[in-house]
Design a protein around this motif. Sequence first.
Motif, PDB file in Angstrom:
ATOM      1  N   ASP A   1      25.874  43.904  40.932  1.00  0.00           N
ATOM      2  CA  ASP A   1      26.952  43.390  40.104  1.00  0.00           C
ATOM      3  C   ASP A   1      28.079  44.396  39.975  1.00  0.00           C
ATOM      4  N   PHE A   2      27.732  45.683  39.951  1.00  0.00           N
ATOM      5  CA  PHE A   2      28.761  46.709  39.824  1.00  0.00           C
ATOM      6  C   PHE A   2      29.650  46.725  41.057  1.00  0.00           C
ATOM      7  N   ILE A   3      29.065  46.562  42.228  1.00  0.00           N
ATOM      8  CA  ILE A   3      29.841  46.598  43.463  1.00  0.00           C
ATOM      9  C   ILE A   3      30.802  45.415  43.524  1.00  0.00           C
ATOM     10  N   THR A   4      30.366  44.260  43.110  1.00  0.00           N
ATOM     11  CA  THR A   4      31.234  43.089  43.168  1.00  0.00           C
ATOM     12  C   THR A   4      32.334  43.148  42.117  1.00  0.00           C
ATOM     13  N   SER A   5      32.111  43.824  41.009  1.00  0.00           N
ATOM     14  CA  SER A   5      33.144  43.914  39.981  1.00  0.00           C
ATOM     15  C   SER A   5      34.005  45.163  40.131  1.00  0.00           C
ATOM     16  N   ALA A   6      33.638  46.075  41.026  1.00  0.00           N
ATOM     17  CA  ALA A   6      34.414  47.297  41.194  1.00  0.00           C
ATOM     18  C   ALA A   6      35.731  47.025  41.908  1.00  0.00           C
ATOM     19  N   GLY A   7      35.755  46.082  42.842  1.00  0.00           N
ATOM     20  CA  GLY A   7      36.979  45.793  43.597  1.00  0.00           C
ATOM     21  C   GLY A   7      38.137  45.374  42.716  1.00  0.00           C
ATOM     22  N   PRO A   8      37.959  44.348  41.888  1.00  0.00           N
ATOM     23  CA  PRO A   8      39.066  43.941  41.010  1.00  0.00           C
ATOM     24  C   PRO A   8      39.468  45.022  40.012  1.00  0.00           C
ATOM     25  N   LEU A   9      38.515  45.781  39.530  1.00  0.00           N
ATOM     26  CA  LEU A   9      38.836  46.850  38.579  1.00  0.00           C
ATOM     27  C   LEU A   9      39.670  47.936  39.251  1.00  0.00           C
ATOM     28  N   ILE A  10      39.288  48.337  40.455  1.00  0.00           N
ATOM     29  CA  ILE A  10      40.056  49.347  41.190  1.00  0.00           C
ATOM     30  C   ILE A  10      41.452  48.818  41.509  1.00  0.00           C
ATOM     31  N   SER A  11      41.554  47.543  41.873  1.00  0.00           N
ATOM     32  CA  SER A  11      42.860  46.951  42.161  1.00  0.00           C
ATOM     33  C   SER A  11      43.751  46.943  40.924  1.00  0.00           C
ATOM     34  N   LEU A  12      43.172  46.628  39.786  1.00  0.00           N
ATOM     35  CA  LEU A  12      43.941  46.616  38.541  1.00  0.00           C
ATOM     36  C   LEU A  12      44.459  48.006  38.200  1.00  0.00           C
ATOM     37  N   ILE A  13      43.603  49.001  38.296  1.00  0.00           N
ATOM     38  CA  ILE A  13      44.008  50.377  37.996  1.00  0.00           C
ATOM     39  C   ILE A  13      45.080  50.836  38.974  1.00  0.00           C
ATOM     40  N   ALA A  14      44.891  50.537  40.269  1.00  0.00           N
ATOM     41  CA  ALA A  14      45.881  50.934  41.275  1.00  0.00           C
ATOM     42  C   ALA A  14      47.219  50.251  41.008  1.00  0.00           C
ATOM     43  N   GLY A  15      47.191  48.976  40.654  1.00  0.00           N
ATOM     44  CA  GLY A  15      48.433  48.272  40.359  1.00  0.00           C
ATOM     45  C   GLY A  15      49.181  48.864  39.177  1.00  0.00           C
ATOM     46  N   ILE A  16      48.460  49.221  38.137  1.00  0.00           N
ATOM     47  CA  ILE A  16      49.095  49.838  36.968  1.00  0.00           C
ATOM     48  C   ILE A  16      49.681  51.192  37.334  1.00  0.00           C
ATOM     49  N   LEU A  17      48.934  51.985  38.108  1.00  0.00           N
ATOM     50  CA  LEU A  17      49.443  53.295  38.519  1.00  0.00           C
ATOM     51  C   LEU A  17      50.685  53.162  39.394  1.00  0.00           C
ATOM     52  N   ILE A  18      50.724  52.156  40.259  1.00  0.00           N
ATOM     53  CA  ILE A  18      51.900  51.947  41.107  1.00  0.00           C
ATOM     54  C   ILE A  18      53.108  51.566  40.259  1.00  0.00           C
ATOM     55  N   LEU A  19      52.888  50.767  39.216  1.00  0.00           N
ATOM     56  CA  LEU A  19      54.006  50.419  38.335  1.00  0.00           C
ATOM     57  C   LEU A  19      54.520  51.641  37.586  1.00  0.00           C
TER      58      LEU A  19
END
Length: 48
Positions: free
Chosen positions: A2-20
């Motif tokens: 479950d952690f592996i499947t939920s890690a992708g969206p979480l990493i994408s969210l953090i990366a998107g915020i950092l890019i902004l």
Amino acid sequence: MDFITSAGPLISLIAGILILVIPRLLNYIVAIYLIVIGLLGLFGGHLR
């Protein structure tokens, strides 16, 4: 698993915020992403 499947969206969210917040991070994030995907593609089948 479950952690592996939920890690992708979480990493994408953090990366998107950092890019902004810091737009210059986009180059580094994309480069690291491409390197990781490339390495997983090359060696992913050999790790198991």
